[in-house]
Scaffold this active site. Structure first.
Site, mmCIF file in Angstrom:
data_model
loop_
_atom_site.group_PDB
_atom_site.id
_atom_site.type_symbol
_atom_site.label_atom_id
_atom_site.label_comp_id
_atom_site.label_asym_id
_atom_site.label_seq_id
_atom_site.Cartn_x
_atom_site.Cartn_y
_atom_site.Cartn_z
ATOM 1 C CG HIS A 91 -1.988 -1.028 1.188
ATOM 2 N ND1 HIS A 91 -3.265 -0.805 0.715
ATOM 3 C CD2 HIS A 91 -1.963 -2.333 1.555
ATOM 4 C CE1 HIS A 91 -3.976 -1.915 0.822
ATOM 5 N NE2 HIS A 91 -3.205 -2.868 1.325
ATOM 6 C CE LYS A 143 -5.228 14.028 0.405
ATOM 7 N NZ LYS A 143 -5.553 12.825 -0.301
ATOM 8 N NE ARG A 144 -1.914 8.030 6.235
ATOM 9 C CZ ARG A 144 -0.756 7.698 5.658
ATOM 10 N NH1 ARG A 144 0.377 7.759 6.335
ATOM 11 N NH2 ARG A 144 -0.725 7.275 4.414
ATOM 12 C CE LYS A 156 -1.208 10.731 2.852
ATOM 13 N NZ LYS A 156 -2.051 9.953 1.922
ATOM 14 C CE LYS A 209 -12.845 6.993 1.381
ATOM 15 N NZ LYS A 209 -11.759 7.026 2.357
#
Ligand code: NBG
Length: 807
Positions: free
Chosen positions: A356, A544-545, A550, A656
């Site tokens: 992942h 998000k984290r 990111k 999502k």
């Protein structure tokens, strides 16, 4: 309890409330009402659970066990009601009693047993497996505290324990009679019994593993699968009484405490040897308990184990459960007297591995010394696996020691878990096309050359039932009114919505649903933070984290830049903009924590500046969770998915948000690439380097962030703002971030992609103002999101990896 209409439901509910709490209805609390309702739903669930278990016993179908260190299921109450088909009547009944279902659902403590995408994906998969009628179960640990609860105090993340089980968990069923025992430490003594070599494990510490089962309800199909969470206990339950009676109180309590510590926290700090040992203990605990119970169940049913791979598939998620491989070997050989060859054949046909992330976490390794002391028998088995691997590689690549050793499981004093996972699995997959490609061509290249047929891709998905049907009832009912409710079972049929793009009244309703969702979120934000936001404006969402790759930092710098350009008069458009962030940073990750503080400082400056605060707001919502995601996602206009290309394995937040009509502002990374294939450049905003460009930039070592900073005046101004007193904090507060961007050469290329990011962001404002165009973009995103339903993903796993029918 048979319930067919709202009146029956109301009567049953009031009756349950009174008989449980012995109070008049008016005197009951919100929590009493939650408990009563949840106990009714639980009762309905348990009936189906029993019949599913019976039916799987009778039919002998292949069972899937999804091993994951984390799951993030979110709250169960409303989701279970929807799946049982009783939500509408219950809602109506409660309304008649003056009770708001959404309100009492807030009483449910949210399981804190996951951190992010990996855990949420597991939960989406459980939902899809149950809804597709696949016998698929989750296997994890019942962490007493799980992940921390996040508070933002003075702009800083503060971590508090999340005692989510404090008042019990109505959805779980403890099964003490199914407890098993797991051994740590001690030593192994080979012996001969009836001429056969056996391995006796002596002097070990024994921990009792007790399962707690949570029902996972399929959508209106009467299937109920199981999420089994293991709790650790001292074997004697209380404490070692013999030590206690000899007066060794501390030692007596210590062994109890050590045993219980295994299921205390998810991802304990592993910067110390003790922390590392605890993590390895957790991994073996999960794997050993899980497999023992699977094998016991299998034997009860079939009386033999040679058909295990036909009836059981084990999916290991990231390397945390990779010890499934040697543990299955141990049980088959030591407890079931199977020979190595047969045990290995069964193991590799039972176990499959999903990676992942390509971040360093993917390359978990343990000190051989610690591993051997903690798991002596497992170590022996790993040694033998390594010996056989080495022989095979020597045969394939004689004398090429470098190449061979890259694939070794044991080398330079460590145990390499990814190599173990790949060598011992039937199939290996990544979670989006680009990510699976990177695994094959880079991270696991050597193995992919040895076993090309083993490597495949399964692009992630999300359950449209939780993230659309449940989280966005307004949109769900608009969709159903247009195309019927077939999309709930067949999400690909969302495509039919595209036919409505020319239907003015439908498009108006679509825009109205989004406006209402934004107004609802604005009310929540107002009550949670005191900050007023304008639902008519653009809601940018970055949730998000918190992680450098990111690039929440890029969004923050972008806001700083936009803000300055507005106050300098360079931007005259005052379309209202709200920037919403949420996410947790790992407690020891200082750069990520500084980023949270930076966002909060920018928020302080912008939100209190009368020159802009009528139309610009910045928010960091604390304690990101599945429930908070369900609140934010339906209200998003723009979905920020801006990871450094090649770094985000897939991303599922992107799916999502798309499914709820947000338009993506993103890089060509992870599943964004596949979203792009679906909706095209007209329906999303893509910018920046692509994965190949990023990788060649890294390998050529040609990037110098200092040069960029010196060349580009606008960029310099923004970076300087971090430390020149512009923000309402001490000047050295963000020195860490500046060092990361300049002296450490901007590992995640935030400055490199910044100009492209600004341009893409600027293009959003005019697109948003063209209401018709924007609503059409939103519709296309919703209509083409069906491919990203986890139902599709699970059908792929079922077909290609688990080799089972998913009707
Ligand atoms: C995450 C990746 C995401 C991916 C999810 C689910 C971990 C370790 N990895 O990109 O970062 O979508 O896994 O596969 O949480």
């Amino acid at each position: 309890m048979v319930i067919t209409n709202a009146q029956d439901f109301r009567e049953a509910f009031v009756d349950r409330l009174q008989s449980t709490f012995g109070k008049a209805f008016e005197a009951t609390t919100r929590n009493d009402r939650y408990q009563a309702l949840a106990s009714m739903v639980r009762e309905l669930t348990l009936k189906n659970w029993l019949s599913t278990n019976r039916c799987s016993k009778d039919e002998g179908r292949r069972q899937v066990y999804y091993f994951s260190m984390e799951f993030l299921p979110g709250r169960f109450l409303i989701s279970n009601m929807l799946h049982l088909g009783i939500k509408d009547i219950a809602e109506e009944a409660l309304k008649e009693l003056g009770i708001d279902l959404e309100d009492i659902a807030e009483e449910e403590p949210e399981p804190a047993i996951g951190t992010g995408g990996l855990g949420r994906l597991g939960a989406c998969f459980l939902d899809s497996m149950a809804s597709l009628g696949i016998m698929g179960h989750g296997c994890s640990i019942r962490f007493r505290y799980g992940l921390f609860k996040q508070r933002i105090i003075d702009g800083h993340q503060v971590e508090l324990p999340d005692n989510w089980l404090a008042s019990g968990n109505i959805w779980e069923v403890k099964k003490p009679e199914r407890a098993v025992y797991v051994r740590f430490g001690g030593h192994v003594r080979p012996d001969f019994v009836y001429g056969r070599m056996v391995f006796l494990h002596e002097g070990s510490d024994i921990v009792r593993a007790v399962p707690y089962d949570i029902p996972i309800v399929g959508y209106k199909n009467k299937v109920v699968n199981t999420l089994r969470l293991w709790e650790s206990e001292a074997p004697t339950k209380d404490f070692d009484f013999s030590l206690f009676s000899r007066g060794e109180y501390a030692a007596a309590m210590k062994s109890k405490h050590d045993a219980e510590a295994i299921s205390d926290f998810l991802y304990p700090d592993d910067s110390s040897p003790e922390g590392k040992k605890l993590r390895l203990k957790q991994q073996y605990f999960l794997v050993s308990a899980g497999l023992q119970s699977i094998l016991r169940h299998h034997k009860e049913k079939y009386g033999r184990l040679d058909n295990l791979h036909e009836k059981v598939a084990v999916q290991i998620n990231d390397t945390h459960p990779a010890l499934c491989i040697p543990e299955l070997m141990r049980i088959l050989m030591d407890e079931e007297s199977m020979g190595w060859e047969q045990a290995w054949d069964i193991t590799t046909r039972t176990v499959n591995f999903t990676n992942h992330t390509i971040m360093p976490e993917a390359l978990e390794r343990w000190s051989e010394h610690m591993f051997k002391n903690l798991l002596p028998r497992i170590y022996m088995i790993v040694e033998e696996i390594q010996r056989r691997l080495r022989l095979k590689l020597e045969e394939l690549y004689p004398g090429q020691l470098d190449r061979q050793s890259r694939m070794y499981i044991l080398k330079d004093g460590h145990v390499y878990m990814a190599n173990l996972a790949i060598f011992g699995s039937g199939m290996v997959n990544g979670v989006a096309k680009v990510h699976s490609g990177i695994l094959k061509e880079h991270l696991f290249k050597d193995f992919a050359e040895v076993y090309p047929e083993r490597f495949t891709n399964m692009t992630n998905g999300i359950t449209h039932r939780r993230f659309l049907l449940k989280a966005n009832p307004g949109l769900a009912s608009l969709i159903t009114s247009a195309i019927g409710e077939g999309w709930i079972k067949d999400p690909l049929s969302l495509r039919k919505l595209e036919a409505f793009s020319g239907d003015a009244s439908f498009m108006e309703s679509l825009a109205a649903v989004k406006r209402e969702n934004k107004a609802r979120l604005a009310r929540y934000i107002g009550s949670a933070t005191g900050i007023q936001t304008d639902p008519e404006g653009i809601f940018f969402v970055h949730i998000k984290r918190i992680h450098a790759y990111k690039r929440q930092l890029m969004t923050a710098l972008g806001i700083l830049d936009t803000y300055e350009r507005i106050i300098n008069g360079e931007i005259r458009d005052i379309t209202p903009r709200t920037y919403i962030f949420a996410g947790k940073a790992a407690p020891t990750y200082s750069l990520a924590k500084s980023t949270i503080k930076l966002i909060s400082s920018i928020a302080d400056r912008v939100n209190s500046d009368p020159a802009v605060n009528g139309f610009m707001k910045v928010l960091f919502l604390e304690n990101y969770s599945v429930s908070l995601a369900e609140r934010i996602i339906p209200a998003a206009d723009v979905s920020l998915q801006i990871s450094t290309a090649s770094k985000e394995a897939s991303g599922t937040g992107n799916m999502k948000l798309m499914m709820n009509g947000a338009v993506t502002l993103g890089t060509m990374d992870g599943a964004n690439i596949e979203i792009f294939e679906e909706v095209g450049g007209e329906n999303m905003f893509i910018f920046g380097l692509d994965p190949a460009e990023v990788m060649s930039l890294y390998s050529s070592h040609s990037y110098r962030s200092w040069d960029l900073y010196l060349e580009d005046e606008g960029l310099r101004r923004t970076v300087d703002r971090l430390t020149d007193g512009f923000l309402p904090v001490a000047r050295n507060e963000f020195e860490r971030i500046r060092t990361h961007l300049l002296d450490e050469n901007d590992e995640f290329l935030t400055l490199k992609d910044f100009a492209a990011f600004k341009k893409a962001q600027d293009a959003i404002v005019p697109a948003f103002k063209d209401k018709e165009r924007w609503t059409r973009m939103s519709l296309v995103n919703i209509a083409r999101s069906g491919r990203f339903s986890s139902d599709n993903t699970i059908k792929g796993y079922a077909r290609e990896i688990w080799k089972i029918d998913s009707n």
